[in-house]
Design a protein around this motif. Structure first.
Motif, PDB file in Angstrom:
ATOM      1  N   THR A   1      -5.762 -11.101 -17.379  1.00 34.80           N
ATOM      2  CA  THR A   1      -6.165 -11.262 -16.087  1.00 34.80           C
ATOM      3  C   THR A   1      -4.945 -10.431 -15.079  1.00 34.80           C
ATOM      4  N   LEU A   2      -3.871 -10.802 -15.686  1.00 40.23           N
ATOM      5  CA  LEU A   2      -2.690 -10.279 -14.897  1.00 40.23           C
ATOM      6  C   LEU A   2      -2.521  -8.937 -15.189  1.00 40.23           C
ATOM      7  N   ASP A   3      -2.969  -8.263 -16.375  1.00 43.18           N
ATOM      8  CA  ASP A   3      -2.798  -7.005 -16.723  1.00 43.18           C
ATOM      9  C   ASP A   3      -3.785  -6.122 -15.745  1.00 43.18           C
ATOM     10  N   VAL A   4      -5.043  -6.761 -15.940  1.00 40.76           N
ATOM     11  CA  VAL A   4      -5.975  -6.091 -15.153  1.00 40.76           C
ATOM     12  C   VAL A   4      -5.948  -5.950 -13.626  1.00 40.76           C
ATOM     13  N   LEU A   5      -5.333  -6.970 -13.031  1.00 41.52           N
ATOM     14  CA  LEU A   5      -4.836  -7.012 -11.551  1.00 41.52           C
ATOM     15  C   LEU A   5      -3.635  -6.119 -11.552  1.00 41.52           C
ATOM     16  N   ALA A   6      -2.997  -5.988 -12.328  1.00 43.81           N
ATOM     17  CA  ALA A   6      -1.858  -4.901 -12.312  1.00 43.81           C
ATOM     18  C   ALA A   6      -2.358  -3.444 -12.075  1.00 43.81           C
ATOM     19  N   ALA A   7      -3.509  -3.271 -12.681  1.00 42.50           N
ATOM     20  CA  ALA A   7      -4.001  -1.871 -12.416  1.00 42.50           C
ATOM     21  C   ALA A   7      -4.697  -1.852 -11.036  1.00 42.50           C
ATOM     22  N   VAL A   8      -5.281  -2.870 -10.412  1.00 47.44           N
ATOM     23  CA  VAL A   8      -5.490  -3.115  -8.982  1.00 47.44           C
ATOM     24  C   VAL A   8      -4.323  -2.690  -8.218  1.00 47.44           C
ATOM     25  N   VAL A   9      -3.139  -3.535  -8.392  1.00 40.88           N
ATOM     26  CA  VAL A   9      -2.087  -3.170  -7.564  1.00 40.88           C
ATOM     27  C   VAL A   9      -1.689  -1.667  -7.695  1.00 40.88           C
ATOM     28  N   GLY A  10      -1.794  -1.048  -8.900  1.00 40.00           N
ATOM     29  CA  GLY A  10      -1.440   0.224  -9.177  1.00 40.00           C
ATOM     30  C   GLY A  10      -2.553   1.072  -8.178  1.00 40.00           C
ATOM     31  N   LEU A  11      -3.721   0.882  -8.286  1.00 42.53           N
ATOM     32  CA  LEU A  11      -4.565   1.844  -7.216  1.00 42.53           C
ATOM     33  C   LEU A  11      -4.298   1.559  -5.900  1.00 42.53           C
ATOM     34  N   THR A  12      -4.191   0.395  -5.596  1.00 43.23           N
ATOM     35  CA  THR A  12      -3.877   0.185  -3.994  1.00 43.23           C
ATOM     36  C   THR A  12      -2.524   0.721  -3.789  1.00 43.23           C
ATOM     37  N   GLY A  13      -1.467   0.707  -4.659  1.00 40.90           N
ATOM     38  CA  GLY A  13      -0.307   1.337  -4.519  1.00 40.90           C
ATOM     39  C   GLY A  13      -0.198   2.820  -4.540  1.00 40.90           C
ATOM     40  N   GLY A  14      -1.204   3.423  -5.398  1.00 39.70           N
ATOM     41  CA  GLY A  14      -1.359   4.891  -5.319  1.00 39.70           C
ATOM     42  C   GLY A  14      -1.939   5.261  -3.936  1.00 39.70           C
ATOM     43  N   ALA A  15      -2.823   4.474  -3.355  1.00 44.65           N
ATOM     44  CA  ALA A  15      -3.401   4.709  -2.342  1.00 44.65           C
ATOM     45  C   ALA A  15      -2.446   4.833  -1.110  1.00 44.65           C
ATOM     46  N   LEU A  16      -1.572   3.869  -1.120  1.00 43.87           N
ATOM     47  CA  LEU A  16      -0.755   3.660  -0.065  1.00 43.87           C
ATOM     48  C   LEU A  16       0.429   4.761  -0.231  1.00 43.87           C
ATOM     49  N   ALA A  17       0.713   5.308  -1.276  1.00 50.29           N
ATOM     50  CA  ALA A  17       1.426   6.542  -1.679  1.00 50.29           C
ATOM     51  C   ALA A  17       0.961   7.810  -1.111  1.00 50.29           C
ATOM     52  N   VAL A  18      -0.237   7.816  -1.214  1.00 50.24           N
ATOM     53  CA  VAL A  18      -1.170   9.194  -1.001  1.00 50.24           C
ATOM     54  C   VAL A  18      -1.169   9.107   0.613  1.00 50.24           C
TER      55      VAL A  18
END
Length: 588
Positions: free
Chosen positions: A221-238
């Motif tokens: 579960t933590l690994d899957v949510l890590a991908a969610v954090v990555g996608l939101t972090g990528g959106a913020l970076a963009v």
């Protein structure tokens, strides 16, 4: 390589001293401006209440000083350091003016010390790089050797600032070297090693943002949510990257000299500081709170909104300051906010993932982002979720944005820069695989008569290169062309010999040389064709031309775009030859 490595040791020590001097200078300016005391301790504005006019006016005053320094000192101090270092490598032969080594850290200290929401890492990269470049310019070195020393100084300053040797090495490889070769990698590692050891004596060996990861139990579960954090972090970076360059475009349209832009950027910073004073300055104390789970909701929201806005908008003004520390803070705030919704792991777990995600998205350097985070926190057990988070952010950023915050600035200056590394297809083929083999008709000895019949036999050669061999042992003695041979054939004269039309061979290619080596030899000599010889016998076996080198590129293009089914479908394998031959009439 050994000589450059020895010089890199010196550069590494100098880079660590430059990092210490910059951090002390930032602390001095911050204490003088916001706390009216003489101290070099690194502290951010907002630790106590400041008068509104100070919060608003200090960044403006700092911007005025930086604009004057850039206009009357050196324009190279503008920007956040890494694009300037890349530009020096790409277009300047890795030459950096000596005054940049002084003006860059001073301007950065003024910018950050008067409240600028920037980091020290970009300026120290430029300063350390300037130290390496200056040393190289004093010696008789090639441009590649100057580049190696420039990057050695930049990586050394980075390692000394954050106590992150491996991340500094990866940053050098992913962003600055444009190669992975022993001749450059070994000196960079040597410089980083010296800088890290020196940092232990100067600033200590503890992690910059220590996190206690004891008791961490990773679950799917933590690994899957890590991908969610990555996608939101990528959106913020963009979004942040987009704002940086929209701000730069807006400043470029102002009817004012660029000298005044940093002051306008300072006004934006000051207005943001009135809303959230802790968004000002380098903010290492705030990052520490975010990564250890001690930040309040008010601080998280304030950093996530105010820091992102004032950093993105003011950076577009061309002021002096780095991007990593602000990215650390913004990413940490995003992760900390998401951590209030996600399952608890350890204090600061989600803030750490957010940091790695935004670094991976903004810098487009996911490996650097992962290793940086691990070395900053020493939370080694978080490796897998960090890799997931940083890679997800990197993937989103690469899909949405054509270039990163670093390469976009380079592109706007008319340069092309790729961050993708792949094997050169010219390295995967040998000359013998693409050459035109010699047949009996195209094999000439120096004593052959040049007759009309022989010319007709060479009709297919046109103006191609023709090797000429020794009559006795068949070794290469020179080259000629059909056009030169035709000049010896006239109705009135006795047929001449091939030797009369033979020129010395300026270039002979061995059949076991790669096409990359052949391309370099063509570039060195200015030739577009050459005989290919057997290295054992020195006899010609073929001819290679510049056109033949395209074979490797065509093969690479075919590998990338040609789609085919390699394994047959099950239905195809089930059809036997007898069944395939049968018709409906036969079945009836």
């Amino acid at each position: 390589m050994l000589a450059i490595t020895t010089l890199a040791l010196v550069v590494g020590g100098a880079g660590s001293l430059a990092a210490l001097a910059l951090l002390r200078l930032i602390g001095l300016v911050t204490n003088l401006v916001f706390y009216q005391r003489v101290s070099t301790d690194l502290i951010a504005p907002g630790a106590m209440h400041h008068a509104w006019w100070l919060v608003l006016g200090a960044p403006v005053a700092g911007g005025l000083v930086i604009g004057a320094m850039a206009r009357y000192g050196s324009e190279k101090i503008r920007g956040h350091g890494m694009p300037e270092a890349i530009e020096a490598i790409l277009t300047g032969g890795s030459r950096v003016q000596p005054k940049v080594a002084v003006l860059k850290p001073v301007s950065a200290a003024i910018s950050i010390g008067t409240g600028g929401p920037f980091g020290a890492e970009g300026p120290i990269i430029m300063t350390g790089g300037a130290i390496g470049s200056i040393l190289a310019q004093l010696l008789h070195l090639t441009a590649n050797e100057r580049k190696t020393l420039l990057v050695s100084g930049a990586a050394a300053g980075m390692a000394a600032t954050f106590n992150s040797p491996l991340a500094a090495i990866l940053l050098a490889v992913e962003l600055l070297l444009f190669e992975w070769r022993p001749r450059s990698f070994v000196p960079v590692v040597a410089a980083v090693a010296v800088a890290t050891v020196c940092r232990g004596y100067l600033l200590g060996t503890a992690p910059v943002f220590p996190v206690n990861a004891a008791g961490l139990h990773l679950t799917p579960t933590l690994d899957v949510l890590a991908a969610v954090v990555g996608l939101t972090g990528g959106a913020l970076a963009v979004a942040a990257t987009w704002m940086v360059y929209r701000a730069e475009d807006a400043f470029a349209r102002l009817p004012l000299h660029w000298m005044w832009w940093p002051a306008i950027g300072g006004l934006i910073i000051g207005l943001g500081g009135l809303v959230e004073p802790r968004a000002l300055g380098v903010g290492y104390d705030v990052i520490d709170q975010l990564l250890t789970g001690r930040a309040t909701l008010g601080l998280i929201i304030g950093i996530l909104t105010v820091k992102t806005l004032i950093w993105s908008l003011s950076l577009g003004s061309g002021t002096s300051g780095g991007v990593l520390a602000p990215v650390f803070m913004i990413g940490g705030a995003l992760g900390a906010w998401e951590g209030m919704l996600f399952p608890h792991a350890i204090p600061g777990f989600w803030g750490i993932l957010g940091l790695a995600a935004v670094v991976g998205g903004v810098m487009r350097s996911p490996l650097t982002g992962v290793v940086f985070t691990l070395e900053l926190t020493h939370a080694w057990d978080m490796l897998l979720p960090l890799v997931v988070s940083a890679t997800a952010a990197y993937a989103l950023s690469a899909l949405v944005l054509k270039r990163s915050v670093l390469t976009e600035k380079i592109a706007r200056r008319g340069l092309h820069l790729t961050r993708e590394y792949s094997t050169d297809p010219l390295e995967t083929f040998f000359a013998r695989e693409v050459m035109l083999p010699l047949d009996d008709a195209a094999t000439l000895t120096e004593h052959d008569d040049v007759t009309p019949e022989r010319l007709r036999a060479l009709a297919g050669a046109a103006d191609a290169l023709l090797p000429v061999v020794d009559t006795v042992d068949g070794t290469l003695v020179g080259v000629t062309t059909r056009r030169r041979l035709a000049g010896l054939v006239t109705p009135e004269s006795v047929p001449g010999t091939v030797r009369e039309a033979t020129l010395p061979c300026r270039l002979a290619v061995r059949q076991d040389q790669t096409l990359r080596q052949v391309a370099y030899r063509f570039a060195e000599t200015g030739l577009t064709s050459a005989p290919v010889i057997d290295p054992a016998t020195h006899r010609p076996v073929g001819v290679i031309t510049l056109r033949d080198l395209l074979h490797a590129r065509l093969h690479d293009l075919n590998e990338e775009h040609h789609r085919e089914r390699v394994l047959p479908r099950q239905a195809d394998t089930d059809r036997t030859p007898v069944a395939a031959a049968a018709s409906p009439a036969d079945a009836a």
